[in-house]
Design a protein around this motif. Structure first.
Motif, mmCIF file in Angstrom:
data_model
loop_
_atom_site.group_PDB
_atom_site.id
_atom_site.type_symbol
_atom_site.label_atom_id
_atom_site.label_comp_id
_atom_site.label_asym_id
_atom_site.label_seq_id
_atom_site.Cartn_x
_atom_site.Cartn_y
_atom_site.Cartn_z
ATOM 1 N N SER A 166 0.574 -1.195 -0.013
ATOM 2 C CA SER A 166 0.302 0.201 -0.008
ATOM 3 C C SER A 166 0.761 1.396 0.069
ATOM 4 C CB SER A 166 -0.993 -0.165 1.170
ATOM 5 O OG SER A 166 -1.717 1.119 1.225
ATOM 6 N N PHE A 167 2.103 1.355 0.320
ATOM 7 C CA PHE A 167 2.820 2.326 0.677
ATOM 8 C C PHE A 167 3.528 2.634 -0.978
ATOM 9 C CE2 PHE A 167 3.541 1.929 5.284
ATOM 10 C CZ PHE A 167 3.161 3.259 5.726
ATOM 11 N N TRP A 168 3.866 1.382 -1.421
ATOM 12 C CA TRP A 168 4.691 1.587 -2.902
ATOM 13 C C TRP A 168 4.014 0.522 -3.664
ATOM 14 C CZ3 TRP A 168 7.603 5.937 -2.884
ATOM 15 C CH2 TRP A 168 8.554 5.793 -3.987
ATOM 16 N N PRO A 169 3.256 0.654 -4.380
ATOM 17 C CA PRO A 169 2.545 -0.466 -5.173
ATOM 18 C C PRO A 169 2.916 -0.565 -6.533
ATOM 19 C CG PRO A 169 0.771 1.602 -5.061
ATOM 20 C CD PRO A 169 2.022 1.862 -4.223
ATOM 21 N N PHE A 170 3.498 0.703 -7.220
ATOM 22 C CA PHE A 170 3.818 0.634 -8.648
ATOM 23 C C PHE A 170 5.164 -0.126 -8.793
ATOM 24 C CE2 PHE A 170 0.387 3.951 -8.381
ATOM 25 C CZ PHE A 170 -0.350 3.658 -9.260
ATOM 26 N N GLY A 171 4.999 -0.963 -9.567
ATOM 27 C CA GLY A 171 6.358 -1.830 -9.974
ATOM 28 C C GLY A 171 6.294 -3.155 -9.154
ATOM 29 N N ARG A 172 5.320 -3.486 -8.388
ATOM 30 C CA ARG A 172 4.987 -4.629 -7.793
ATOM 31 C C ARG A 172 3.977 -5.086 -8.116
ATOM 32 N NH1 ARG A 172 5.775 -2.728 -1.718
ATOM 33 N NH2 ARG A 172 6.594 -4.804 -1.373
ATOM 34 N N GLU A 173 3.875 -6.406 -7.748
ATOM 35 C CA GLU A 173 2.525 -7.251 -8.142
ATOM 36 C C GLU A 173 2.127 -8.271 -6.925
ATOM 37 O OE1 GLU A 173 3.103 -9.384 -11.920
ATOM 38 O OE2 GLU A 173 4.707 -10.571 -10.948
ATOM 39 N N VAL A 174 0.802 -8.676 -7.202
ATOM 40 C CA VAL A 174 0.421 -9.422 -6.055
ATOM 41 C C VAL A 174 0.408 -11.138 -6.786
ATOM 42 C CG1 VAL A 174 -1.515 -10.178 -4.613
ATOM 43 C CG2 VAL A 174 -1.029 -7.598 -4.968
ATOM 44 N N VAL A 175 0.792 -11.863 -6.100
ATOM 45 C CA VAL A 175 0.789 -13.302 -6.608
ATOM 46 C C VAL A 175 -0.171 -14.013 -5.789
ATOM 47 C CG1 VAL A 175 2.045 -15.342 -7.076
ATOM 48 C CG2 VAL A 175 3.185 -13.231 -7.338
ATOM 49 N N TRP A 176 -1.300 -14.603 -6.094
ATOM 50 C CA TRP A 176 -2.355 -15.232 -5.232
ATOM 51 C C TRP A 176 -1.946 -16.658 -5.334
ATOM 52 C CZ3 TRP A 176 -5.291 -11.734 -3.428
ATOM 53 C CH2 TRP A 176 -5.424 -10.444 -4.044
ATOM 54 N N ALA A 177 -2.351 -17.348 -4.161
ATOM 55 C CA ALA A 177 -2.276 -18.595 -3.765
ATOM 56 C C ALA A 177 -2.742 -19.439 -5.069
ATOM 57 C CB ALA A 177 -2.966 -18.962 -2.592
ATOM 58 N N GLY A 178 -2.313 -20.549 -5.478
ATOM 59 C CA GLY A 178 -2.761 -21.140 -6.485
ATOM 60 C C GLY A 178 -2.320 -20.964 -7.739
ATOM 61 N N GLU A 179 -1.795 -19.738 -7.938
ATOM 62 C CA GLU A 179 -1.073 -19.371 -9.396
ATOM 63 C C GLU A 179 0.142 -20.148 -9.382
ATOM 64 O OE1 GLU A 179 -0.834 -15.076 -9.622
ATOM 65 O OE2 GLU A 179 -2.727 -14.860 -9.750
ATOM 66 N N PRO A 180 0.577 -20.154 -10.714
ATOM 67 C CA PRO A 180 1.951 -20.972 -10.718
ATOM 68 C C PRO A 180 3.133 -20.443 -9.981
ATOM 69 C CG PRO A 180 0.999 -20.258 -12.855
ATOM 70 C CD PRO A 180 0.131 -19.627 -11.894
ATOM 71 N N ALA A 181 3.449 -19.375 -9.810
ATOM 72 C CA ALA A 181 4.268 -18.806 -8.675
ATOM 73 C C ALA A 181 4.032 -18.445 -7.247
ATOM 74 C CB ALA A 181 4.834 -17.522 -9.161
ATOM 75 N N GLY A 182 2.547 -18.924 -7.085
ATOM 76 C CA GLY A 182 1.992 -18.819 -5.798
ATOM 77 C C GLY A 182 2.039 -19.893 -4.833
ATOM 78 N N LYS A 183 1.854 -19.703 -3.582
ATOM 79 C CA LYS A 183 1.883 -21.062 -2.747
ATOM 80 C C LYS A 183 0.609 -21.659 -2.495
ATOM 81 C CE LYS A 183 2.262 -17.989 1.315
ATOM 82 N NZ LYS A 183 3.102 -17.652 2.466
ATOM 83 N N ASP A 184 0.434 -22.765 -2.056
ATOM 84 C CA ASP A 184 -0.500 -23.455 -1.683
ATOM 85 C C ASP A 184 -1.087 -23.070 -0.053
ATOM 86 O OD1 ASP A 184 -3.014 -25.077 -1.702
ATOM 87 O OD2 ASP A 184 -1.959 -26.813 -1.277
ATOM 88 N N ILE A 185 -2.202 -22.723 0.127
ATOM 89 C CA ILE A 185 -2.458 -22.227 1.746
ATOM 90 C C ILE A 185 -3.139 -23.570 2.282
ATOM 91 C CG2 ILE A 185 -2.215 -19.989 1.129
ATOM 92 C CD1 ILE A 185 -5.417 -19.997 1.064
ATOM 93 N N GLY A 186 -3.655 -24.480 1.660
ATOM 94 C CA GLY A 186 -4.346 -25.360 2.396
ATOM 95 C C GLY A 186 -5.494 -24.984 2.889
ATOM 96 N N CYS A 187 -6.289 -26.069 3.640
ATOM 97 C CA CYS A 187 -7.562 -25.750 4.392
ATOM 98 C C CYS A 187 -7.303 -24.907 5.337
ATOM 99 C CB CYS A 187 -8.183 -27.033 5.105
ATOM 100 S SG CYS A 187 -8.526 -28.193 3.721
#
Length: 130
Positions: free
Chosen positions: A49-70
């Motif tokens: 939120s302080f510095w968003p441009f030039g950064r991206e959010v990787v969501w769980a389940g995406e190829p580079a994301g992590k699995d969060i489980g139940c």
């Protein structure tokens, strides 16, 4: 250079408030033992939120994301019920106000991403764009 200008404008016109509120929310959550899983997610969102441009959010389940489980899904459901929906609503209202002007469209898109992140923060990671 464009990213720097957008980030400085973002920070000046309200990003610092959003970031400080996310930091404060994370600190309040950290005061309780129960809120610790969400406090780390809130601090990640604060950095975005302080510095968003030039950064991206990787969501769980995406190829580079992590699995969060139940457990992560359960944490996101609890977060959505008690905090996520109205924080996301505030980001949506701000995004609507920004999108009315042509100049504010890039900022509105970042607020929409923050709204999505506010709905389910556990498991999402933030990285620099290549």
């Amino acid at each position: 250079m464009i990213r720097l200008i957008l980030n400085v404008l973002w920070l000046f016109f309200g990003g610092w408030i959003s970031g400080l509120l996310w930091l404060l929310g994370g600190a309040i959550l950290a005061l309780t033992v129960v809120g610790l899983p969400w406090s780390f997610a809130a601090w990640r969102i604060a950095s975005y939120s302080f510095w968003p441009f030039g950064r991206e959010v990787v969501w769980a389940g995406e190829p580079a994301g992590k699995d969060i489980g139940c457990f992560g899904v359960g944490l996101n459901v609890i977060w959505f019920i008690f905090a996520g929906w109205y924080i996301a609503l505030s980001h949506l209202i701000i995004a609507f106000a920004e999108a009315i002007t042509i100049i504010g469209i890039p900022f509105a898109l970042k607020d929409l991403e923050l709204a999505k992140l506010a709905l389910a923060p556990v498991g999402a990671t933030i990285r620099d764009k290549p």
